[in-house]
Design a protein around this motif. Sequence first.
Motif, PDB file in Angstrom:
ATOM      1  N   GLY A  90       0.777  -1.230   0.000  1.00  0.00           N
ATOM      2  CA  GLY A  90       0.000   0.000   0.000  1.00  0.00           C
ATOM      3  C   GLY A  90       0.810   1.282   0.000  1.00  0.00           C
ATOM      4  N   ILE A  91       2.096   1.215   0.278  1.00  0.00           N
ATOM      5  CA  ILE A  91       2.913   2.425   0.322  1.00  0.00           C
ATOM      6  C   ILE A  91       3.026   3.043  -1.070  1.00  0.00           C
ATOM      7  CG2 ILE A  91       5.202   3.371   0.819  1.00  0.00           C
ATOM      8  CD1 ILE A  91       5.457   1.139   2.984  1.00  0.00           C
ATOM      9  N   ILE A  92       3.328   2.229  -2.064  1.00  0.00           N
ATOM     10  CA  ILE A  92       3.451   2.735  -3.436  1.00  0.00           C
ATOM     11  C   ILE A  92       2.128   3.345  -3.886  1.00  0.00           C
ATOM     12  CG2 ILE A  92       3.768   2.074  -5.860  1.00  0.00           C
ATOM     13  CD1 ILE A  92       5.827  -0.018  -4.861  1.00  0.00           C
ATOM     14  N   HIS A  93       1.039   2.645  -3.625  1.00  0.00           N
ATOM     15  CA  HIS A  93      -0.281   3.144  -4.026  1.00  0.00           C
ATOM     16  C   HIS A  93      -0.571   4.494  -3.375  1.00  0.00           C
ATOM     17  CE1 HIS A  93      -4.474   3.084  -5.245  1.00  0.00           C
ATOM     18  NE2 HIS A  93      -4.768   3.439  -4.012  1.00  0.00           N
ATOM     19  N   CYS A  94      -0.320   4.601  -2.091  1.00  0.00           N
ATOM     20  CA  CYS A  94      -0.564   5.841  -1.366  1.00  0.00           C
ATOM     21  C   CYS A  94       0.276   6.978  -1.937  1.00  0.00           C
ATOM     22  CB  CYS A  94      -0.265   5.627   0.117  1.00  0.00           C
ATOM     23  SG  CYS A  94      -0.695   7.030   1.145  1.00  0.00           S
ATOM     24  N   PHE A  95       1.545   6.706  -2.193  1.00  0.00           N
ATOM     25  CA  PHE A  95       2.425   7.705  -2.791  1.00  0.00           C
ATOM     26  C   PHE A  95       1.878   8.162  -4.148  1.00  0.00           C
ATOM     27  CE2 PHE A  95       5.695   8.497  -5.942  1.00  0.00           C
ATOM     28  CZ  PHE A  95       6.362   9.583  -5.395  1.00  0.00           C
ATOM     29  N   LYS A  96       1.448   7.207  -4.974  1.00  0.00           N
ATOM     30  CA  LYS A  96       0.938   7.544  -6.301  1.00  0.00           C
ATOM     31  C   LYS A  96      -0.317   8.392  -6.215  1.00  0.00           C
ATOM     32  CE  LYS A  96       2.717   3.525  -8.740  1.00  0.00           C
ATOM     33  NZ  LYS A  96       2.341   2.317  -9.498  1.00  0.00           N
ATOM     34  N   VAL A  97      -1.180   8.092  -5.259  1.00  0.00           N
ATOM     35  CA  VAL A  97      -2.393   8.895  -5.086  1.00  0.00           C
ATOM     36  C   VAL A  97      -2.009  10.348  -4.806  1.00  0.00           C
ATOM     37  CG1 VAL A  97      -4.368   9.324  -3.565  1.00  0.00           C
ATOM     38  CG2 VAL A  97      -3.915   7.014  -4.389  1.00  0.00           C
ATOM     39  N   TYR A  98      -1.105  10.562  -3.868  1.00  0.00           N
ATOM     40  CA  TYR A  98      -0.680  11.927  -3.547  1.00  0.00           C
ATOM     41  C   TYR A  98       0.008  12.591  -4.732  1.00  0.00           C
ATOM     42  CZ  TYR A  98      -1.818  11.228   1.373  1.00  0.00           C
ATOM     43  OH  TYR A  98      -2.466  10.996   2.552  1.00  0.00           O
ATOM     44  N   PHE A  99       0.900  11.859  -5.397  1.00  0.00           N
ATOM     45  CA  PHE A  99       1.618  12.421  -6.538  1.00  0.00           C
ATOM     46  C   PHE A  99       0.642  12.853  -7.633  1.00  0.00           C
ATOM     47  CE2 PHE A  99       3.575  11.955 -10.729  1.00  0.00           C
ATOM     48  CZ  PHE A  99       4.665  12.804 -10.599  1.00  0.00           C
ATOM     49  N   ARG A 100      -0.299  11.984  -7.927  1.00  0.00           N
ATOM     50  CA  ARG A 100      -1.225  12.283  -9.019  1.00  0.00           C
ATOM     51  C   ARG A 100      -2.245  13.341  -8.619  1.00  0.00           C
ATOM     52  NH1 ARG A 100       0.211   6.663 -10.637  1.00  0.00           N
ATOM     53  NH2 ARG A 100       1.603   7.088 -12.356  1.00  0.00           N
ATOM     54  N   GLN A 101      -2.580  13.442  -7.344  1.00  0.00           N
ATOM     55  CA  GLN A 101      -3.423  14.545  -6.883  1.00  0.00           C
ATOM     56  C   GLN A 101      -2.707  15.875  -7.116  1.00  0.00           C
ATOM     57  OE1 GLN A 101      -4.307  13.721  -2.761  1.00  0.00           O
ATOM     58  NE2 GLN A 101      -6.169  12.597  -3.248  1.00  0.00           N
ATOM     59  N   ILE A 102      -1.427  15.902  -6.799  1.00  0.00           N
ATOM     60  CA  ILE A 102      -0.634  17.112  -7.025  1.00  0.00           C
ATOM     61  C   ILE A 102      -0.644  17.465  -8.507  1.00  0.00           C
ATOM     62  CG2 ILE A 102       1.734  18.046  -7.019  1.00  0.00           C
ATOM     63  CD1 ILE A 102       2.124  16.345  -4.387  1.00  0.00           C
ATOM     64  N   MET A 103      -0.426  16.460  -9.358  1.00  0.00           N
ATOM     65  CA  MET A 103      -0.410  16.705 -10.807  1.00  0.00           C
ATOM     66  C   MET A 103      -1.754  17.228 -11.298  1.00  0.00           C
ATOM     67  SD  MET A 103       2.555  16.211 -12.124  1.00  0.00           S
ATOM     68  CE  MET A 103       2.144  16.099 -13.854  1.00  0.00           C
ATOM     69  N   VAL A 104      -2.855  16.632 -10.834  1.00  0.00           N
ATOM     70  CA  VAL A 104      -4.187  17.065 -11.263  1.00  0.00           C
ATOM     71  C   VAL A 104      -4.449  18.498 -10.794  1.00  0.00           C
ATOM     72  CG1 VAL A 104      -6.663  16.690 -10.917  1.00  0.00           C
ATOM     73  CG2 VAL A 104      -5.171  14.762 -11.480  1.00  0.00           C
ATOM     74  N   ARG A 105      -4.087  18.804  -9.562  1.00  0.00           N
ATOM     75  CA  ARG A 105      -4.284  20.177  -9.052  1.00  0.00           C
ATOM     76  C   ARG A 105      -3.483  21.186  -9.866  1.00  0.00           C
ATOM     77  NH1 ARG A 105      -4.114  17.982  -3.108  1.00  0.00           N
ATOM     78  NH2 ARG A 105      -6.346  17.782  -2.734  1.00  0.00           N
ATOM     79  N   LYS A 106      -2.228  20.844 -10.174  1.00  0.00           N
ATOM     80  CA  LYS A 106      -1.385  21.742 -10.978  1.00  0.00           C
ATOM     81  C   LYS A 106      -1.972  21.906 -12.375  1.00  0.00           C
ATOM     82  CE  LYS A 106       2.003  22.428  -8.023  1.00  0.00           C
ATOM     83  NZ  LYS A 106       2.342  23.732  -7.483  1.00  0.00           N
ATOM     84  N   GLN A 107      -2.497  20.812 -12.921  1.00  0.00           N
ATOM     85  CA  GLN A 107      -3.086  20.852 -14.251  1.00  0.00           C
ATOM     86  C   GLN A 107      -4.339  21.731 -14.261  1.00  0.00           C
ATOM     87  OE1 GLN A 107      -3.961  16.950 -15.687  1.00  0.00           O
ATOM     88  NE2 GLN A 107      -3.922  17.581 -17.808  1.00  0.00           N
ATOM     89  N   ILE A 108      -5.184  21.594 -13.267  1.00  0.00           N
ATOM     90  CA  ILE A 108      -6.394  22.418 -13.174  1.00  0.00           C
ATOM     91  C   ILE A 108      -6.024  23.894 -13.052  1.00  0.00           C
ATOM     92  CG2 ILE A 108      -8.368  22.985 -11.691  1.00  0.00           C
ATOM     93  CD1 ILE A 108      -8.583  19.920 -11.148  1.00  0.00           C
ATOM     94  N   LEU A 109      -5.042  24.180 -12.207  1.00  0.00           N
ATOM     95  CA  LEU A 109      -4.578  25.553 -12.044  1.00  0.00           C
ATOM     96  C   LEU A 109      -4.060  26.118 -13.368  1.00  0.00           C
ATOM     97  CD1 LEU A 109      -4.103  27.877 -10.051  1.00  0.00           C
ATOM     98  CD2 LEU A 109      -1.877  26.881  -9.550  1.00  0.00           C
ATOM     99  N   ALA A 110      -3.310  25.316 -14.104  1.00  0.00           N
ATOM    100  CA  ALA A 110      -2.779  25.756 -15.396  1.00  0.00           C
ATOM    101  C   ALA A 110      -3.905  26.037 -16.382  1.00  0.00           C
ATOM    102  CB  ALA A 110      -1.829  24.697 -15.959  1.00  0.00           C
TER     103      ALA A 110
END
Length: 170
Positions: free
Chosen positions: A63-83
């Motif tokens: 579950g560590i990798i999955h949790c990390f990916k969720v946070y990473f991709r949330q950051i990417m989606v937020r940055k993308q929405i902002l852009a």
Amino acid sequence: MTGSLWSMIMKEFDNEMGKQKRKVLLIVDNAACHKVNGLNVENVKITFLPPNTTSLLQPLDQGIIHCFKVYFRQIMVRKQILAIENGLSIKQFITSISILDALNFIKRAWWLVKSDTIRNCFQKAGFQVEDISFDHIEEIVDVPIEIHNFDEYVACDSALIALVFLLMRK
């Protein structure tokens, strides 16, 4: 990862553990690059997971990798929405991300992974966990191209082999 890179990392890690007057056990998977002949380390004992058991025994796969990916991709989606809100196209957004930006996203995502998550994943993998700090794991991930929903986005590279380094946080 190559055998020579692994050897270099292990020698540096061994030296650091020696400076700290620590002896450590490092449990690694059976990747060919980890099986280096003549690797002489004094402060690190390397033990290999049994073949074909990584998905069951490796805490990162619990579950560590999955949790990390969720946070990473949330950051990417937020940055993308902002852009997009600032008038950039998806293509402009993607091409605007520098290597430094990506590394900062990775660092932020890792720091968002809670110690309890790491501790629970180690317990699920069968490790006896007491008051141990698990702030030493970092993963390098690929960003997908075609995604239909967020869960698919998080799991897009689940079939890929991840390079995992155990590093000391400062």
